[in-house]
Design an enzyme around this catalytic site. Sequence first.
Site, short mmCIF file in Angstrom:
data_model
loop_
_atom_site.label_atom_id
_atom_site.label_comp_id
_atom_site.label_asym_id
_atom_site.label_seq_id
_atom_site.Cartn_x
_atom_site.Cartn_y
_atom_site.Cartn_z
CG HIS A 12 8.01 -5.53 14.64
ND1 HIS A 12 9.10 -4.69 14.73
CD2 HIS A 12 7.34 -5.14 13.53
CE1 HIS A 12 9.08 -3.83 13.72
NE2 HIS A 12 8.02 -4.09 12.97
CG HIS A 14 3.80 -3.39 10.15
ND1 HIS A 14 4.05 -2.04 10.29
CD2 HIS A 14 4.99 -4.01 10.33
CE1 HIS A 14 5.34 -1.85 10.52
NE2 HIS A 14 5.94 -3.03 10.55
NE ARG A 16 0.41 -2.64 6.13
CZ ARG A 16 1.69 -2.37 6.30
NH1 ARG A 16 2.08 -1.47 7.18
NH2 ARG A 16 2.60 -2.99 5.60
CG ASN A 40 4.22 1.55 9.82
OD1 ASN A 40 3.45 0.79 10.40
ND2 ASN A 40 4.97 1.18 8.81
CE LYS A 98 9.97 0.43 14.66
NZ LYS A 98 9.20 -0.28 13.64
CG HIS A 135 13.33 0.55 10.80
ND1 HIS A 135 12.48 -0.32 10.17
CD2 HIS A 135 14.39 0.69 9.97
CE1 HIS A 135 12.99 -0.69 9.00
NE2 HIS A 135 14.16 -0.07 8.85
CG HIS A 173 12.84 -5.35 11.77
ND1 HIS A 173 13.86 -4.42 11.72
CD2 HIS A 173 11.69 -4.64 11.62
CE1 HIS A 173 13.34 -3.22 11.53
NE2 HIS A 173 12.04 -3.33 11.48
CG LEU A 218 13.26 -1.89 3.40
CD1 LEU A 218 12.83 -0.46 3.16
CD2 LEU A 218 14.72 -2.09 2.99
CG ASP A 246 8.58 -6.12 10.18
OD1 ASP A 246 7.66 -5.30 10.38
OD2 ASP A 246 9.58 -5.86 9.49
CG HIS A 250 2.74 -3.64 1.46
ND1 HIS A 250 2.61 -2.27 1.62
CD2 HIS A 250 3.78 -4.01 2.26
CE1 HIS A 250 3.54 -1.85 2.48
NE2 HIS A 250 4.26 -2.88 2.89
CB ALA A 262 9.84 -2.73 2.12
#
Length: 352
Positions: A12, A14, A16, A40, A98, A135, A173, A218, A246, A250, A262
């Site tokens: 899992h 991210h 970007r 996402n 997802k 999620h 998660h 989150l 996860d 950011h 988050a």
Amino acid sequence: MQITFTRPDDWHLHLRDDEAMASVVTATAERFARAIVMPNLSPPVTTTEMAMAYRQRILNALPADSAFTPLMTLYMTDLLGHEEIVRARQSGIVQGIKLYPAGATTHSDAGVTDIRKRYPVLETMQKEGLPLLIHAEVADPEVDIFDREQVFIERHLIPLKRDFPALPMVFEHITTKDAVEFVSDCDGRMGATITVQHLMHNRNTLLAGGVRPHYYCLPILKRGTHQAALIEAATSGDPHFFLGTDSAPHPQHAKEAACGCAGCYTAHAAIELYAEVFEQAGALDRLEGFASLYGADFYGLQRNRGTITLEKHSWVAPESYQFGQDRVVPFGAGKTIDWRLAGISRQADRIS
Ligand code: DOR
Ligand code: ZN
């Protein structure tokens, strides 16, 4: 002291996109052989074609000799159709779909508004054996933020498991004892990822003595009893539970804000931090199963053949890293980390 074990995967992640992605992907690729890359983006990755293009951008950002394989996912919207599920399955590069309840978290606006209306598509996924990655938090504003996972289990996961017994599902998660108990009682078609921040911390870190935005993610960190249940699950050797960082970078200014977003960025030291948790639990011998074996088995993929070596040697995590045009503050910035990466053997882990 050194430990060497099968190269891990991150189930899992991210990454970007564009420049920001290029600045974080190497941290993951240096440690993990594969990662399930979340869809996402904005706009979200909703088609196999978009997933293939995104995968190529990730590969292009890596050094030519990198031994890392991105595994792609599609974002389930209210509009995702049967043909796309079949295309995704046939592509061989999409490993799951997802599900974000609309409004539950970062970039989830295009998510599903009513899971029951997606039942026909879930039927197709079940037939195709394409995993549903969930999620698992309700987005209902009436529900307390600390209860959103438990309420999701009651309202949605129990019915989903009953109605789609053969559909592989990952409860992403997990953050509560309730989730641990629910997953432990399910058969092997239900898996769960556990992040390192939920193993290392509870809500006191986030809120006691001041608000610490870099610990805000989150699902939100819960109380210590839940943290203890997660540590027990991760270190138990139960193959339902496997590694998913996860890691969710950011820009610093977006986190250190009046309404901070988050996500914890853990990719800079992910496997080292998990090693710290397992060592403290007296379970270093169980790290390999959790980090390198059970996830691959769940997804029906080959286990990696290469190895990773970690050594017990403290170092201090930097205050920030470059993140496109911005900076990202890593998890545990300025703090000592007990383990460091000594190297990997890349032997034949790259799947083209
Ligand atoms: O903390 C989170 N950050 N949770 C999520 O579900 C999304 C993620 C992100 O994309 O930033
Ligand atoms: Zn995520």
